[in-house]
Scaffold this motif. Structure first.
Motif, short mmCIF file in Angstrom:
data_model
loop_
_atom_site.label_atom_id
_atom_site.label_comp_id
_atom_site.label_asym_id
_atom_site.label_seq_id
_atom_site.Cartn_x
_atom_site.Cartn_y
_atom_site.Cartn_z
N TYR A 22 -25.87 50.57 -13.90
CA TYR A 22 -25.46 50.87 -12.52
C TYR A 22 -25.27 52.36 -12.32
O TYR A 22 -25.73 52.93 -11.30
CB TYR A 22 -24.17 50.12 -12.19
N GLU A 54 -24.35 43.20 -7.92
CA GLU A 54 -25.33 43.75 -6.98
C GLU A 54 -25.59 45.22 -7.31
O GLU A 54 -25.15 46.13 -6.60
CB GLU A 54 -24.82 43.60 -5.55
N SER A 100 -26.85 36.83 -11.94
CA SER A 100 -27.31 38.11 -11.39
C SER A 100 -28.82 38.26 -11.55
O SER A 100 -29.52 38.71 -10.63
CB SER A 100 -26.58 39.27 -12.08
N ARG A 101 -29.33 37.89 -12.73
CA ARG A 101 -30.78 37.95 -12.94
C ARG A 101 -31.51 37.02 -11.98
O ARG A 101 -32.56 37.36 -11.42
CB ARG A 101 -31.12 37.59 -14.38
N GLN A 110 -27.98 47.18 -7.04
CA GLN A 110 -28.81 47.99 -6.15
C GLN A 110 -27.99 48.64 -5.03
O GLN A 110 -28.48 49.52 -4.32
CB GLN A 110 -29.94 47.14 -5.55
N ASP A 168 -22.17 34.02 -3.91
CA ASP A 168 -23.42 34.72 -4.19
C ASP A 168 -23.53 36.01 -3.39
O ASP A 168 -23.23 36.03 -2.18
CB ASP A 168 -24.62 33.83 -3.87
N HIS A 169 -23.92 37.08 -4.08
CA HIS A 169 -24.13 38.41 -3.51
C HIS A 169 -22.82 39.16 -3.26
O HIS A 169 -22.84 40.20 -2.59
CB HIS A 169 -24.98 38.36 -2.24
N LEU A 177 -30.48 35.95 -8.99
CA LEU A 177 -30.38 36.42 -7.61
C LEU A 177 -31.31 37.59 -7.32
O LEU A 177 -31.70 37.81 -6.17
CB LEU A 177 -28.93 36.82 -7.30
N HIS A 178 -31.65 38.36 -8.37
CA HIS A 178 -32.49 39.54 -8.17
C HIS A 178 -33.86 39.41 -8.82
O HIS A 178 -34.54 40.39 -9.05
CB HIS A 178 -31.77 40.78 -8.70
N LYS A 179 -34.24 38.19 -9.11
CA LYS A 179 -35.55 37.94 -9.71
C LYS A 179 -36.65 38.18 -8.68
O LYS A 179 -36.60 37.68 -7.57
CB LYS A 179 -35.61 36.49 -10.21
N ARG A 180 -37.64 38.98 -9.05
CA ARG A 180 -38.78 39.24 -8.18
C ARG A 180 -39.68 38.01 -8.13
O ARG A 180 -39.89 37.36 -9.14
CB ARG A 180 -39.58 40.45 -8.69
#
Length: 341
Positions: free
Chosen positions: A108, A165, A329-330, A167, A302-303, A332-335
């Motif tokens: 982070y 989060e 976390s992985r 990002q 979530d988030h 929720l942010h998986k492409r």
């Protein structure tokens, strides 16, 4: 004359290959040639310099000066125990929790250009003669402010926290809009029933400390402090041994109870403290604040930005909770294109 002689000479008819070439001074060597010869001649010194620069720029090796391009505006403080146990040996699960938490904060900080300092909590031994182990946050904050003399904000995070989060920067999350996302009084949320108003409080003063409240009162698992003269005075008074000696047997939550007492009685402290809703930087997992299990103000959704597995070492599974939130976390942010993960 019989002893006379003549000098040889050439004519235009002679072979041009025998002509005398004009004198030319030797050419100067290029910068590249000079540099190459220097490197070859002093290769050990050059190798040592390159190694030193790489260690300074790309590692956290102790005893090596680390060059920074600029002073970070925000420094994250993480208290870990990298050197081993103080009261007992650490289990593999405890080592895993520590590594996961540190890696999360390093990632982070790198994402947003923040500083990160990891304080080894084996130094808790220095407080053991006076049973002050739970007060180290105040002392470490004072040390870190001296370590980063140009930094504006300092963000303390307990080891059992995870940034969900990564990002989102702190500036975008709330720092750039403090007046609208924080609350300054206890009129609407006051779990401890502290006095909601005391004389001589000026709430127009700037915000120098940002904390949250949970079901048990002030929570210092995740909080921020701005560098200022006010902050320096607060840390000095908060750490004051006279107050500690008088009250430490009555304060169950140590430095949190001390801050609550100062907030209750000192107008100059109250006027610069602001509160964020708990889930903004300090959301709880199920099991914490069990007596308020139905209150949505406390528990992670979530988030949410940060989850704090507060009290997991007292009857819950810290490692299981950390691994669960890492996996979430992985997810929720998986492409969408990384279908194999």
């Amino acid at each position: 004359m019989s002893g006379s002689f003549s000098l040889p000479y050439t004519t235009d008819l002679e072979d041009s290959s025998h002509q005398v070439k004009p004198f030319e001074p030797p050419k100067k060597s290029s910068f590249e040639d000079t540099t190459l010869r220097f490197i070859i001649k002093y290769k050990k010194v050059v190798l040592l310099i390159i190694t030193f620069v790489c260690l300074s720029l790309f590692t956290n090796v102790p005893f090596i000066p680390h060059f920074k391009s600029s002073t970070p505006k925000i420094v994250i403080i993480l208290a870990a125990n990298e050197g081993g146990g103080v009261l007992k040996w650490k289990s593999p699960q405890e080592w895993s929790v520590e590594r996961s938490s540190i890696a999360n904060k390093k990632y982070y900080a790198k994402q947003h250009g923040y500083g990160l300092t990891i304080k080894d909590m084996t130094i808790k031994k220095r407080y053991s003669h006076e049973w002050r182990e739970s007060w180290e946050k105040v002392d470490i904050l004072k040390q870190t402010m001296r370590q980063f003399p140009q930094t504006e904000w300092f963000w303390w995070l307990d080891l059992h926290t995870y940034i969900m989060e990564p990002q989102i920067s702190l500036e975008a999350h709330f720092l750039n809009n403090l007046d609208n996302v924080t609350y300054r009084t206890l009129d609407n949320f006051n779990p401890l029933g502290l006095p909601t108003d005391i004389p001589y409080v000026d709430y127009s003063s700037p915000i120098d400390m940002i904390i949250t409240q949970d079901c048990g009162g002030f929570n210092l698992g995740s909080f921020l402090m701005r560098r200022s003269q006010w902050s320096e005075m607060l840390l000095d008074i908060w750490w004051d041994p006279a107050m500690y000696e008088q009250m430490h047997m009555q304060w169950e939550h140590k430095e949190q109870d001390a801050l609550e007492t100062l907030y209750t009685t000192q107008p100059w402290i109250r006027e610069r403290v602001a509160f964020l809703p708990l889930r903004t930087i300090n959301a709880f997992p199920p099991g914490a604040c069990a007596e308020q299990a139905d209150d949505p103000r406390y528990f992670f959704k979530d988030h949410d930005f940060v989850v704090n597995m507060a009290g997991c070492e007292w009857g819950r599974d810290c490692w299981g909770e950390m691994e669960s939130y890492k996996a979430l976390s992985r997810k929720l942010h998986k492409r969408w294109w990384k279908f194999w993960q």
